[in-house]
Structures are given as C-alpha cells and as structure tokens.
Design an enzyme around this catalytic site. Structure first.
Site, PDB file in Angstrom:
ATOM      1  N   LYS A 137      52.085  57.082  21.050  1.00  0.00           N
ATOM      2  CA  LYS A 137      51.909  58.076  22.122  1.00  0.00           C
ATOM      3  C   LYS A 137      51.079  59.209  21.554  1.00  0.00           C
ATOM      4  O   LYS A 137      51.092  59.449  20.342  1.00  0.00           O
ATOM      5  CB  LYS A 137      53.265  58.626  22.570  1.00  0.00           C
ATOM      6  CG  LYS A 137      53.252  59.266  23.929  1.00  0.00           C
ATOM      7  CD  LYS A 137      53.482  58.244  25.010  1.00  0.00           C
ATOM      8  CE  LYS A 137      53.174  58.754  26.394  1.00  0.00           C
ATOM      9  NZ  LYS A 137      53.492  57.761  27.416  1.00  0.00           N
ATOM     10  N   ASP A 177      48.092  58.847  30.726  1.00  0.00           N
ATOM     11  CA  ASP A 177      49.457  59.276  31.060  1.00  0.00           C
ATOM     12  C   ASP A 177      49.240  60.521  31.930  1.00  0.00           C
ATOM     13  O   ASP A 177      48.138  60.714  32.469  1.00  0.00           O
ATOM     14  CB  ASP A 177      50.259  59.586  29.778  1.00  0.00           C
ATOM     15  CG  ASP A 177      51.769  59.643  30.030  1.00  0.00           C
ATOM     16  OD1 ASP A 177      52.410  58.591  30.017  1.00  0.00           O
ATOM     17  OD2 ASP A 177      52.305  60.750  30.244  1.00  0.00           O
ATOM     18  N   GLY A 248      56.219  61.779  44.148  1.00  0.00           N
ATOM     19  CA  GLY A 248      54.924  61.716  43.476  1.00  0.00           C
ATOM     20  C   GLY A 248      53.817  61.396  44.470  1.00  0.00           C
ATOM     21  O   GLY A 248      54.076  61.041  45.636  1.00  0.00           O
ATOM     22  N   PHE A 249      52.579  61.514  43.981  1.00  0.00           N
ATOM     23  CA  PHE A 249      51.431  61.317  44.865  1.00  0.00           C
ATOM     24  C   PHE A 249      50.262  60.768  44.041  1.00  0.00           C
ATOM     25  O   PHE A 249      49.121  60.772  44.466  1.00  0.00           O
ATOM     26  CB  PHE A 249      51.059  62.682  45.476  1.00  0.00           C
ATOM     27  CG  PHE A 249      50.160  62.606  46.679  1.00  0.00           C
ATOM     28  CD1 PHE A 249      50.526  61.873  47.798  1.00  0.00           C
ATOM     29  CD2 PHE A 249      48.957  63.286  46.694  1.00  0.00           C
ATOM     30  CE1 PHE A 249      49.697  61.818  48.913  1.00  0.00           C
ATOM     31  CE2 PHE A 249      48.124  63.252  47.811  1.00  0.00           C
ATOM     32  CZ  PHE A 249      48.496  62.515  48.916  1.00  0.00           C
ATOM     33  N   ASN A 251      48.863  57.824  40.802  1.00  0.00           N
ATOM     34  CA  ASN A 251      48.665  56.387  40.619  1.00  0.00           C
ATOM     35  C   ASN A 251      49.922  55.563  40.834  1.00  0.00           C
ATOM     36  O   ASN A 251      49.885  54.527  41.494  1.00  0.00           O
ATOM     37  CB  ASN A 251      48.275  56.136  39.155  1.00  0.00           C
ATOM     38  CG  ASN A 251      46.806  55.888  39.029  1.00  0.00           C
ATOM     39  OD1 ASN A 251      46.112  55.802  40.018  1.00  0.00           O
ATOM     40  ND2 ASN A 251      46.343  55.779  37.798  1.00  0.00           N
ATOM     41  N   TRP A 254      51.169  55.566  44.385  1.00  0.00           N
ATOM     42  CA  TRP A 254      50.210  54.796  45.191  1.00  0.00           C
ATOM     43  C   TRP A 254      50.467  53.291  45.067  1.00  0.00           C
ATOM     44  O   TRP A 254      50.498  52.560  46.059  1.00  0.00           O
ATOM     45  CB  TRP A 254      48.794  55.172  44.723  1.00  0.00           C
ATOM     46  CG  TRP A 254      47.682  54.436  45.374  1.00  0.00           C
ATOM     47  CD1 TRP A 254      47.306  54.484  46.682  1.00  0.00           C
ATOM     48  CD2 TRP A 254      46.780  53.527  44.734  1.00  0.00           C
ATOM     49  NE1 TRP A 254      46.224  53.670  46.892  1.00  0.00           N
ATOM     50  CE2 TRP A 254      45.877  53.074  45.710  1.00  0.00           C
ATOM     51  CE3 TRP A 254      46.632  53.074  43.423  1.00  0.00           C
ATOM     52  CZ2 TRP A 254      44.849  52.180  45.424  1.00  0.00           C
ATOM     53  CZ3 TRP A 254      45.612  52.188  43.138  1.00  0.00           C
ATOM     54  CH2 TRP A 254      44.736  51.746  44.126  1.00  0.00           C
TER      55      TRP A 254
HETATM   56  N1  GLU Z   1      51.424  55.923  29.839  1.00  0.00           N
HETATM   57  C1  GLU Z   1      51.849  54.660  30.351  1.00  0.00           C
HETATM   58  C2  GLU Z   1      53.288  54.405  29.954  1.00  0.00           C
HETATM   59  O1  GLU Z   1      54.045  55.346  29.861  1.00  0.00           O
HETATM   60  C3  GLU Z   1      50.889  53.528  30.005  1.00  0.00           C
HETATM   61  C4  GLU Z   1      50.677  53.259  28.562  1.00  0.00           C
HETATM   62  C5  GLU Z   1      49.595  52.217  28.271  1.00  0.00           C
HETATM   63  O2  GLU Z   1      49.099  51.601  29.198  1.00  0.00           O
HETATM   64  O3  GLU Z   1      49.299  52.046  27.087  1.00  0.00           O
HETATM   65  O4  GLU Z   1      53.748  53.312  29.757  1.00  0.00           O
END
Ligand code: GLU
Length: 457
Positions: A137, A177, A248-249, A251, A254
């Site tokens: 992350k 994210d 939420g609104f 991705n 959606w």
């Molecule tokens: N941020 C997204 C998650 O929390 C996607 C992470 C990714 O696709 O590497 O899983």
C-alpha cells in the site's frame, strides 16, 4: 477511530497476546495499525495452538513487520509558482504470494499508521483472491481535491521520481485508491515510462488503449454484488427483486449500481460528502450514465443528482435509515456505526456487504452478527478490484487482451471461490456463518504456509 476487534477474544492464544503486546510497545503511536493487527489476531489466535510451527517459526512476528517501507519527499510547484512539499510512502508488506500489490491513496489523512493498517489488510485480501499477489500500500498526504490538472500532474511526476526505482511488474505494482483514479494513474505511468525507458505493466487501472483491462473500473462493485448474491443463496434468496441502499458516488458505488440493476435489484440511495439521495424509482438507465459522467469529472456531491432527477436529498445524512433488503457501504472507513446498523436491522435488512475498506465500526459489526444478519468484511467482498488488477497483470505479461465476458466470468469465479473458502474456514474453526472469522483465517493460512515453505525470509 478504526474498529478494534474482540470477536473471538477467548480464542486468542498467549502467543497472539505476546505479539500484540510487542507491536503495542514498539509502535505505540500507530493506533490504526495496532487495531488492524488486533483484528486479525483475534480470529487467527486459535490456529497457533493447532499448528505449533507458526509459533516456532515466528510467523506472526514476521507478518506484522513490513518487508520494507519507503518514505520520501515529494516537492511540487503549485499554480502560484510556490513549492509545496508532501510526504510519499510505499509499503512492501509481504511478498510470500507474489509481487507487492495494492493501491496508492492521496488524501490529507494519510499517515504511515493508516497505510500500514491498509497494507496489512491488503495481504490477506490479496491472498483470498487465490492469485499470485503479495500485499502493499502507499500514498501521500497530498489532497487532490481543489487542485488544478497541472498541479496534479506536477505532484504525480514528483511522486514517481521518488518511487520508480522500487517498482517493477514482478516487484511492486501499485494501483488506485481514494484520490487516485484514471487521471492520476495516467500521469504516474507516463512518468515511470519516461524515467525507466520501458513500457511495462507497472501500475494497474491503466487506460484501455495502453494496457488496462476491461471491467477494472467496475470490478470492486461487481465483485461485491457477486459476493452478496452468494451470501443470499445460502438462505435461498438472490438479488432479483431486492431493494439496495448504497453509499458513495465513486467507482465502487457505480459498479455496485450497474450490477444490482443488471441482476434485477433496485438501488434507491447514493451518498456524497454533502448528504444522500433517495430515489424510490431506482438508480438505473440514464442515471447510471450520469453517475459515470460525474465520476469522470471527479465530482462526488449528490445534490446535483437530486436536482437533475427530482428526487429527495438529505443534506449531511447517511442513507442507513432507509428501508432496504441489502446495504452496500461503498464510501469510506467507519461510515456505518452501531446506530446505523441497528436502523438497518429494524427495517428488515438481511445482508450488509462491505465494499469500501472497513466501512463498519466494530460495534456495527457486533450488532449485525448478534442479529444474524449476513455480513461480509471488505477484505473478502471488495477483493474483486484487486483480483481484476491481477487479471490486468496477467494480460500485460502475456500481451493478450481478454474480452469483457472472459474478465467478468473470471471475476465471478474468484468471488464464488472466496465466498466458499470463507464459509469453509469459518465452519472448520467453529464459527459457522461468520464471514469475518472465515476471511481472516482463510487468508492468513495461505500467507503463513507460503512463508513456512519459503524458509527464513
Ligand atoms: N485499492 C484497491 C483495494 O483496496 C485496489 C488495489 C489494487 O488493485 O491493487 O483493494
């Protein structure tokens, strides 16, 4: 505040307690991270008595320490010509199952503790997908809200200067994210390519014409709805004909709205930082297209939706008081507390599927479990996003493009498998129907066993 977990406190072994104590005294200021460790330990503590090797080989002490943490200065020039300085981070948490994989978050609330909490969760989420993905992350305390395109581009380029040497398609593959969408991924990718002199699949969530995968934008939401459908099936039900409340609104919301309406359900709420809307006729057809247009222009307020489609708008409120059969919290951490969960229970809601990362407080989860409501933790039900990132990586490395049908079919299969693994693990370890324990245990075993196989790394 992030939730603390005491679900199976009685089952926590003394080894689990020791490790938790060690983390608390070593990083006393990292409260979000400590709580994430506590949550996992409370579910997996019982494994340590059954499998002494985990303790003998110090698996837990290793898992709680990131393999590496990068922290770097991100200076960038704003539109007024002044230099601004933010902090960039990238945590490579665990590579037992594959290259580090996980999103980048650009938000003013970002700290090392929050990213360690999210990165730690990501290890087990990625493990649950069954794909070859380690956990990572990253992000920055930079807030894209209110910044011009040029400022965002400047920031992304400077961020990539700090990071590019440590990335690679088989080393570390970031994605989006909160605060990092298609635009930011584009700027980051463009600069990586320039700095490294190579076009490779080093980020996921890319544009369709330059290495992206179909369905990636919808994948988290689609996956969550597939997961909810599996949960409902255990009670002989399905999505068809059901009323859903969504928060939420962006991705994720959606994707949820699209899939629920495709499967014959009706989404009646959406929310933004300004409040929520109630659309009794359902968010469907051109309204879904409108959401897409708003999302692409980075707007997350729902008042405009209410005005455009003449529906009710509740300023400053959350949607959980609306009568529904299923709730999909898809906005942010801790957006549903015990009162919200109680209101859902009172209104006959049968299923709550986490779509964001940890949107429920501990008390909200307790309330749902106590009332025998179907509840799934985000690390299981929102894993569709990172699973589709795994598909994007596979397409990039084989230089082959998969069709929509193929990606959707694989995504559905991954979610069905995660659901089955969670239920089986929960049953095997004496918590039948508890998806939280099941997800923690199933994810942990995969990572811990890979670490045992790979020796002292
Ligand atoms: N941020 C997204 C998650 O929390 C996607 C992470 C990714 O696709 O590497 O899983």
């Amino acid at each position: 505040m992030y939730k603390t977990a005491v679900y199976n406190g009685a089952q926590s072994s003394s080894y689990a307690q020791d490790v938790l104590q060690m983390i608390k005294s070593k990083y006393p200021w990292e409260k979000e991270y400590i709580q994430a460790v506590e949550e996992i330990l409370s579910s997996v503590g019982l494994l340590f008595d059954q499998e002494p090797l985990y303790q003998d080989e110090r698996i837990m002490e290793r898992i709680v320490e990131p393999e590496r943490v990068l922290m770097f200065r991100v200076p960038w020039r704003d539109d007024a010509g002044s230099i601004q300085v933010n902090t960039g981070y990238r945590i490579g948490f665990n590579s037992a199952l594959g290259p580090y994989k996980g999103g980048l978050r650009f938000h003013s609330s970002v700290t090392l503790s929050i990213l360690k909490f999210l990165g730690f969760e990501q290890i087990f989420k990625n493990a649950l997908t069954g794909l070859s993905l380690g956990g990572g992350k990253g992000g920055s305390d930079f807030n894209p809200r209110g910044k011009s395109n040029v400022e965002i581009e400047n920031f992304c380029q400077s961020f990539m200067v700090g990071l590019y040497k440590h990335l690679g398609p088989d080393t570390d593959v970031p994605a989006g994210d909160i605060g990092v969408g298609a635009r930011e991924i584009g700027y980051l990718f463009g600069y990586y390519k320039r700095l490294k002199n190579v076009f490779e699949g080093v980020l996921t969530g890319k544009g369709l014409d330059w290495g992206g995968s179909v369905i990636r934008p919808e994948a988290t939401g689609y996956g969550a709805v597939y997961f909810a459908e599996e949960m409902l099936k255990t009670r002989g039900e399905g999505i068809e004909g059901k009323i859903a409340a969504v928060s939420g609104f962006g991705n994720v919301a959606w994707g949820v709205v699209k899939k629920v309406s495709e499967l014959g359900g009706k989404v009646v709420t959406l929310s933004g930082p300004d409040g929520f809307i109630y659309d009794k006729d359902g968010v469907q057809g051109e309204k879904i297209e409108y959401m897409l247009a708003m999302r692409s222009s980075g707007r997350d307020r729902v008042k405009d939706y209410a005005e455009k489609f003449q529906v009710d708008f509740y300023p400053g409120k959350r949607p959980w008081g609306i009568k529904c059969d299923i709730a999909f919290p898809s906005a942010c951490e801790n957006e549903m507390d015990a009162d919200d969960a109680g209101a859902l229970v009172d209104n006959g809601c049968a299923c709550v599927t986490e779509c964001a990362n940890m949107p429920l407080t501990l008390e909200a989860i307790d309330c749902l479990l106590h009332n025998k409501i179907l509840y799934s933790p985000g690390k299981a039900s929102n894993a569709g996003g990172v699973a589709c990132s795994g598909f994007e990586m596979a397409q990039n490395s084989t230089k082959v493009k998969w069709t929509r049908e193929e990606v959707d079919q694989r995504l559905k299969q991954v979610m069905i498998e995660i659901h089955r693994n969670c239920l089986e693990a929960a049953e095997r370890y004496g918590e039948p129907g508890n998806y939280l324990s099941g997800a923690n245990i199933a994810g942990f075993i995969k990572v811990a066993d890979a670490m045992l196989d790979q020796g002292n790394t």
